[in-house]
Design a protein around this motif. Sequence first.
Motif, PDB file in Angstrom:
ATOM      1  N   PHE A 556       0.773  -1.251   0.043  1.00  0.00           N
ATOM      2  CA  PHE A 556       0.034   0.023   0.001  1.00  0.00           C
ATOM      3  C   PHE A 556       0.696   1.176   0.051  1.00  0.00           C
ATOM      4  O   PHE A 556       2.155   1.209   0.450  1.00  0.00           O
ATOM      5  N   ASN A 559      -1.313   6.761   1.193  1.00  0.00           N
ATOM      6  CA  ASN A 559      -2.760   7.462   1.439  1.00  0.00           C
ATOM      7  C   ASN A 559      -3.505   6.172   1.315  1.00  0.00           C
ATOM      8  O   ASN A 559      -4.720   6.347   1.581  1.00  0.00           O
ATOM      9  N   ASP A 560      -3.047   5.110   1.388  1.00  0.00           N
ATOM     10  CA  ASP A 560      -3.862   3.926   1.468  1.00  0.00           C
ATOM     11  C   ASP A 560      -4.549   3.444   2.923  1.00  0.00           C
ATOM     12  O   ASP A 560      -5.295   2.533   3.099  1.00  0.00           O
ATOM     13  N   LEU A 642      -7.292  -0.243   6.203  1.00  0.00           N
ATOM     14  CA  LEU A 642      -7.122   0.807   5.133  1.00  0.00           C
ATOM     15  C   LEU A 642      -8.245   1.660   4.804  1.00  0.00           C
ATOM     16  O   LEU A 642      -9.056   1.858   5.597  1.00  0.00           O
ATOM     17  N   HIS A 643      -7.925   2.877   4.210  1.00  0.00           N
ATOM     18  CA  HIS A 643      -8.784   3.708   3.642  1.00  0.00           C
ATOM     19  C   HIS A 643      -9.861   3.038   3.011  1.00  0.00           C
ATOM     20  O   HIS A 643      -9.622   2.603   1.822  1.00  0.00           O
ATOM     21  N   ASN A 645     -13.581   2.385   0.791  1.00  0.00           N
ATOM     22  CA  ASN A 645     -14.138   3.231  -0.384  1.00  0.00           C
ATOM     23  C   ASN A 645     -15.326   4.147   0.288  1.00  0.00           C
ATOM     24  O   ASN A 645     -15.577   3.917   1.310  1.00  0.00           O
ATOM     25  N   GLU A 808     -13.877  -2.242   2.429  1.00  0.00           N
ATOM     26  CA  GLU A 808     -12.311  -2.555   1.931  1.00  0.00           C
ATOM     27  C   GLU A 808     -11.456  -1.592   3.223  1.00  0.00           C
ATOM     28  O   GLU A 808     -10.689  -1.059   2.979  1.00  0.00           O
TER      29      GLU A 808
END
Length: 812
Positions: A556, A559-560, A642-643, A645, A808
Amino acid sequence: MKYKKIREEELKNKVGADWFKQFDTTEILGNIDFTLFPKQDSLFGRAPLLWAEAKTGNFDIPTMFVQLVLTIGKARTFDKTLPPAFLGAFDFKKIAFVDYINIQDIFYLNDFNWNVTPSNHDTKEFKLIKERIEAVLKTKTYVFDYQKDEKLLNTFIKNNVAKATTKSKIKIDKNNFIPIYLRWIEIVRPIIDVNWDDLKKANIFDSDFYLADIFVDDKGTQNIDDDLTIRDSLFVVFQNQGYKIAKENIKQMFDATIIIRNKDAYLQFWKLYKRPPIEEFQDYIIERKDLLVPQDIRERKGAFFTPRIWVELSQKYLTDYLGENWQDDYYIWDCAAGTGNLLTGLTNKYNIYSSTLDQSDVNVMHERIVHGANLLHNHVFQFDFLNDDFTKLPQSLQEIINDPEKRKKLIIYINPPYAEHGNRTTFAGDGDHKASVATTSKIYNKFNKIVGTATRELFAQFFLRIHDEIPDCILASFSTLKHINAQNFLKFRQYYKAKYEMGFICESNTFDNVKGKFPIGFLIWNLSDKKEINKVETDIVNKYGEFYGIKSFYAFGRNDFISSWLRKFYDKNNAVIGYLILPGVDMQQQNGVYITLKPTDSDIAQHKTAIITKNNLVIMTIYLTIRQVIRPLWLNNRDQFLHPNENWTSDLEFQNDCLVYSLFEGQNKVTSKDSINNWIPFTEQEVNAQNRFESNFMTDFINCKIKIENETDLFENSTNQPTKREFSEEAKDVFDAGRELWKYYHSQHNVNVNASLYDIREHFQGRNDKGRMNSKSDDEKYMELIGELRNKLNFLADKIKPKIYEYEFLKE
């Protein structure tokens, strides 16, 4: 039909419950639909009885078997774990069995493309396999109708499946005969009734007995009395259920049959392997019997070894990647060798180089060479890989490194030291002193500013030097998976370019002196193909080395990660109602994520806190929830949050479920001792409180009496902000269970009217001498109520879990 209009998962469950309830049908093995094991494991690991394909409807039997064969062949499951006694296929109407041994040769087809999709029945590969096995299936398959043949099916399972041992054994070849010997030393050698010292004086060694064992025709049975030697020229031969010395000049000294003290253990061991070896490798094994040397490796205090099972398996993966003759075609250098156990089992000593930091380890390896270890004396040398110049290497190795073409044939095969600055635990390597050089080596100084904190870990330093100074080689190494997905390896991944080829992961506690449970991987990298790391797909193996699935790790960018998502909702302009403590973003940090009213000075100094206000309360509770509902296991321990969706923004039920979960989760450590408790989820009337609460913030928030500012950041659009929060049935059940607990607490004498859940738990459970809250209470009513709350909370967690992956926050 026995089963109608049900889904495939339900069909598998019903078939397991109706016909195989005396077995273990819970094992998940890659993409195989249905597996069957005895409920009890043996000393030598799991012995599978059945692998089967499941289909809904009324399906063609050969087609089902072909799909199963392609599934097994694609993952090479037959080669990674002991095959079963039977293969099977079943649908709504019938079930079929075939002895695995009758079709096992299909998996050894040359030049066959196993990478096709098994469920695609139109490929030429599918048609070829079907053509090859249809004739066998016509005569060798047992087919039963669930209804018409109920008694026959039960009898077949009782008399055949239940009593089956795995009929297809691991074949012995040039690549595994040495690792099998090492296992034989542990299991069989101790039960041979002989004086090994007397034999050694006559130059008869345990390896001669091993050769006697493998060069027998076992007649395809588990009986010892029909085992017959096929090589009379050996020094020792298997005869009359024991051993006879056949060496002419000394056999009179050992005229009697040498017996086996524990024949059951002997039979258990050899039922795993097919004897004799594959015919085309028999002469090679006899010619290279010098490679079978006595195991006299000394373990010095502070020396760590790669477990033998992973040495064997890693060499198997190298064979799969590079081909059967890789040891003759490639050069091998273990530059973090310790006492050299990773090189055990390699056959071509002229292509092997071994170096280590400590001269004492070099001395051990030289001593092993005297006793027959398959290494060249001048290919074993002291070398500090993180500091020394390559001009100190043997000339022949320098020539390989300096030649662009030879370099492509060089395999750096290592289990590097796993030490971090300030951490004196090593995962493998030459001793705990490695930690002291983590930030003092030349490689650290060279790369520290380039790749940042990743250089604090020694294995990363090894990788970096190999990447830079031995370009185009092959790196085959054990390590954690940090360099693939960890946040502090971002700069490392931007710098390190190589193509991942294949590998496996195993549990960390299979290694000596490793604390914690996390995946350790053996990964093969091709450094001549400069690719960015995006995704690494590895086989998963259990403690026996058996394959049971595939795990993906993702690389990743900055920014992920979930931290970049959370920062969007930081709020320093409104009243503080709590603090979210947030350490790292991977699964292993789960216990460090909690809500409190009073963060520690350390958390503040290390920027591990986020302020909770009315405007970001939902976001912060989403964060806490997703960090807690997925429990950390060794397999997911290094997974990164994670960031997400954007789909979560319109899912109000998900948001509310997370809010409820966080109010009653054990990591909500809000206590009224620290400040005003704004986290009471009930009104005074609901719980029969003895006085008014200091704060009704949470019930007002739940009932939408508190205006959220900048709601467009939280909801899809401003009109979606609810006027009253609607809760799922699972969330309501949690409220109901919690309400009963609060009521019971408030019925006690001298209670704290503003108590939080944490305060209530402390009231009933108390603390031990060390100040830790006890896990239980003597109050049976309380234990019943807290148990019911936790039970309902678990149901809510199960509802939330799929959405964590759907949105996600985590990737599978």
